[in-house]
Design an enzyme around this catalytic site. Structure first.
Site, PDB file in Angstrom:
ATOM      1  N   GLY A 383       1.149  -1.092   0.222  1.00  0.00           N
ATOM      2  CA  GLY A 383       0.027   0.009  -0.024  1.00  0.00           C
ATOM      3  C   GLY A 383       0.780   1.360   0.023  1.00  0.00           C
ATOM      4  N   ASP A 496      18.601  -8.655   2.370  1.00  0.00           N
ATOM      5  CA  ASP A 496      18.278  -7.323   1.238  1.00  0.00           C
ATOM      6  C   ASP A 496      18.931  -6.050   1.529  1.00  0.00           C
ATOM      7  OD1 ASP A 496      17.575  -6.377  -1.009  1.00  0.00           O
ATOM      8  OD2 ASP A 496      15.290  -6.144  -0.449  1.00  0.00           O
TER       9      ASP A 496
END
Length: 733
Positions: A383, A496
């Site tokens: 979102g 990451d």
């Protein structure tokens, strides 16, 4: 009648100097004109008077110009590193006409009530020194954590002490960060038995905050590979289960919310021999074992019954939090070790049978009425990302970042979204993004974190290309490494780490972020390489993690090296436009990224160390932080820069550039990238072939006459693309 020559000399020797000239008794008989900023209005002067505002020291020769004090230093900057501050400045615009300019540093601490200043005490260290500095930088160490300081950098020269018009200085205000405690220095032996040693110690000299716990490491002498670690909150420990008449090594370190300090030096203590215990004591000891054995047997029977019950009921073995009472003692197992209450160790939320339980344990629920969404600042997988003020009861309003879960989500998406909060809520470090809380009882579901004004590091660097000093860039690298050291210490592997997942606040403090377990790593399909186990960011991932999904702190170190490269190249894309398959192939064949332009050699060597194929040969984050600290304390070590020709040799086989690039001449190349206007300038400056151009730097382009930043970047990018096209001919470095 002509006078003899000797008579002429004698006449001249007695000539009276006219106004504006002087004759010193130490000089030749000839008159000399008054030096700059001095005068004399009478005849026969032996010295000239300084103009108003100009001065001469007694030790200055009379033929030296009168001088004045320097102006204040310019462009002063500070770089905070936990409880150390690196100050750097430029020379004054006006040196007063003298070459003996030096600098003095005044350090003052702002009191707790912010009403007055206190002089810094004698424990604060200035490297190399506090006064009479000849260089334009200083490291101030051993400051207090979480404290406001003001530093005045004063410029002085040989005549500054002759006047008192007010000091010429520039002022900097800084706030120190959280910091790990100093090493424990006082450790002593208490009572000892044949199988135990009691150890006591004192709090570190500089705790730099509240001591949350101590970690005690001990092992039998000469058996260092087999050691025991115990964590406790007290300043004493009884180590038992030891061998009689044996020497044991003890080391202790303290932890605050900023992480662990360094281990103490080694302390050697010896257990008692067998014959020290009297028969009476031995008998008592044997009798004392009876109830212990009985209790152990009882507990064993109960545990066996519980395990049997679980197996019969068909439940999966696991650890359920839901049935614990709030005050129940919690013991966690992590990598085979028992973790005791109060010990900060990462716990995977996926080990919970009910993921919502993990969210409620590690993240605080915030009432939605306390939050106001003011603007959208980005978009995530789940979102929008927004910003706005958070108003908590009894606290001053402050800005936060708000991640929202878009409507129409599935239960799995909700679980994955809140999973990041379950992870982030376990971290507490100044270089890790701080979780304020979550909103789960109303829609939209939200994750609330601290607000980082400058956004992601890669975008921030691209917007400010070339605008930071090397020390500032090293400070950013140090913040990243400090956050990763903390994560490594508590057993969390990021997987990451990249500049896009580092956030920057208004003080240039870098914080590690993005702890989602299921996420789209980048928008374009080339960014992540899909394997059976999920998506991997190829350009940032270690070879063993790509090939075997072996993610460890060592693979995070590889990623850190790539992030270092991004920082020093101001946000360039690693491996440029190479495809993921080409990157995998090149790295496997020992190709490594070349050093960025103007990158200090020592930093490129650190990158190369991070990219060792053998993961056991890579440095630990603790070692990386220590190295960067040394570089910040010794800026001269950053002066040697990577030679641009070395970067070409890593990519290009000599003589093959013209064929691989597709350009046969400078004119064809520049016309091809729509920069044909510079053909004549390149040729006149001696850049007559593609091979010669391939060695160019930004400074070379400026000398040629390419002064527009946009044109410089376009040409340099084209040169880099030429090199990348030769990846199949790469020479292993």
């Amino acid at each position: 009648m002509l006078l003899p020559a000797m008579a002429i000399v004698r006449v001249r020797a007695h000539t009276v100097c006219r106004a504006g000239f002087f004759r010193s008794v130490l000089q030749t008989p000839a008159c000399s004109k008054c030096p700059p900023h001095s005068f004399t209005r009478v005849q026969g002067s032996v010295a000239c008077t300084c103009e108003e505002g100009y001065y001469r020291r007694d030790s200055d020769p009379p033929n030296m110009a009168c001088t004045r004090p320097p102006s204040a230093p310019r462009n002063a900057i500070s770089n905070v590193n936990e409880t150390s501050v690196f100050l750097e400045w430029a020379v004054p615009e006006e040196t007063g006409g003298r070459k003996d300019v030096s600098y003095n540093i005044l350090c003052r601490k702002i009191s707790v009530d912010s009403r007055h200043y206190e002089e810094c005490d004698s424990t604060v260290r200035f490297l190399p020194q506090r006064n009479s500095l000849r260089n334009n930088s200083v490291m101030v160490a051993d400051l207090l954590a979480h404290t406001n300081y003001t530093f005045e950098v004063e410029a002085v020269n040989g005549v500054s002490e002759l006047i008192n018009p007010g000091r010429q200085f520039v002022s900097l205000n800084v706030t120190t960060n959280q910091a790990a405690p100093s090493p424990v220095s006082v450790v002593r032996k208490g009572n000892s038995g044949k199988n135990s040693i009691s150890v006591l110690w004192q709090e570190p000299d500089r705790p730099n905050g509240i001591i949350l716990e101590y970690e005690i490491k001990y092992f039998e002498k000469d058996q260092e590979t087999s050691y025991t670690i115990i964590k406790c909150k007290e300043t004493e420990l009884l180590a038992d289960g030891l061998k009689p008449s044996s020497v044991y090594i003890f080391q202790i370190r303290a932890r605050t919310s900023a992480g662990y300090g360094g281990f103490s030096r080694r302390f050697e203590f010896k257990t008692s021999p067998y014959f020290c215990s009297t028969p009476t004591v031995a008998a008592s000891s044997d009798r004392s074992q009876v109830p212990i054995v009985a209790v152990a047997i009882t507990v064993g029977v109960i545990l066996l019954a519980l395990v049997t019950g679980l197996l019969l009921s068909g439940r999966r073995c696991g650890y359920s939090k839901a049935k614990q009472e709030p005050d129940e003692e919690k013991i966690h197992f992590h990598n085979g070790h028992i973790m005791y209450p109060g010990v900060r160790t990462y716990i995977d939320p996926h080990t919970y049978e009910d993921p919502n339980q993990a969210v409620h344990e590690f993240a605080k629920e915030i009432d939605v009425s306390c939050i106001t969404i003011e603007r959208v600042i980005g978009a995530g997988e789940f979102g929008e990302v927004c910003s706005g003020p958070l108003r908590l009861p009894g606290k001053k309003e402050f800005p936060v970042a708000i991640k929202t879960l878009k409507a129409g989500y599935t239960e799995r998406q909700r679980r994955d979204f809140l999973g990041e909060a379950s992870i982030m809520g376990q971290f507490d470090h100044p270089n890790i993004i701080h979780l304020e809380g979550v909103v789960t009882k109303t829609k939209p579901v939200m994750i609330i974190t601290e607000y980082m004004e400058n956004g992601s590091l890669d975008t921030f660097l691209k917007k400010n290309d070339g605008q930071f000093t090397v020390i500032q860039l090293v400070g950013m690298l140090r913040g990243m490494a400090s956050g990763m050291r903390y994560l490594s210490d508590i057993g969390y592997v990021h997987r990451d780490l990249a500049a896009r997942n580092i956030l920057v606040n208004s003080n240039l403090v870098c914080k590690v972020s993005d702890f989602g377990l299921s996420r789209v790593l980048e928008d374009d399909a080339e960014a992540a390489y899909t394997t059976r186990g999920g998506k991997i960011p190829i350009r940032w991932t270690a070879p063993e993690a790509i090939a075997f999904r072996k993610f460890t702190s060592a693979s995070d170190v590889w990623s850190y090296g790539i992030a270092m490269w991004e920082v020093m190249s101001y946000g360039e894309r690693p491996y440029w436009e190479m495809s993921n398959q080409d990157v995998i192939k090149a790295v496997e064949e020992s190709y490594r990224l070349p050093g960025p332009m103007d990158c200090p050699v020592v930093l490129y060597h650190l990158m190369m160390a991070c990219w060792q194929k053998d993961r056991n040969s890579r440095p630990k984050f603790e070692e990386i932080v220590c190295l960067l600290d040394k570089l910040i304390r010794n800026p001269s070590s950053l002066k040697a820069l990577v030679n641009s020709s070395h970067r070409v040799s890593n990519l290009v086989e000599p003589g093959s550039l013209r064929e691989a690039s597709g350009y046969q001449s400078i004119e064809e190349w520049l016309n091809g990238i729509k920069m044909g206007r510079y053909v004549e300038l390149f040729m006149d400056s001696g850049y007559t072939s593609v091979e010669v151009v391939s060695h160019m730097t930004v400074d070379d382009l400026r000398r040629v006459g390419v002064n527009l930043a946009g044109h410089q970047k376009k040409i340099i990018n084209s040169i880099q693309e030429m090199r990348v096209s030769l990846v199949n001919n790469t020479i292993p470095i």
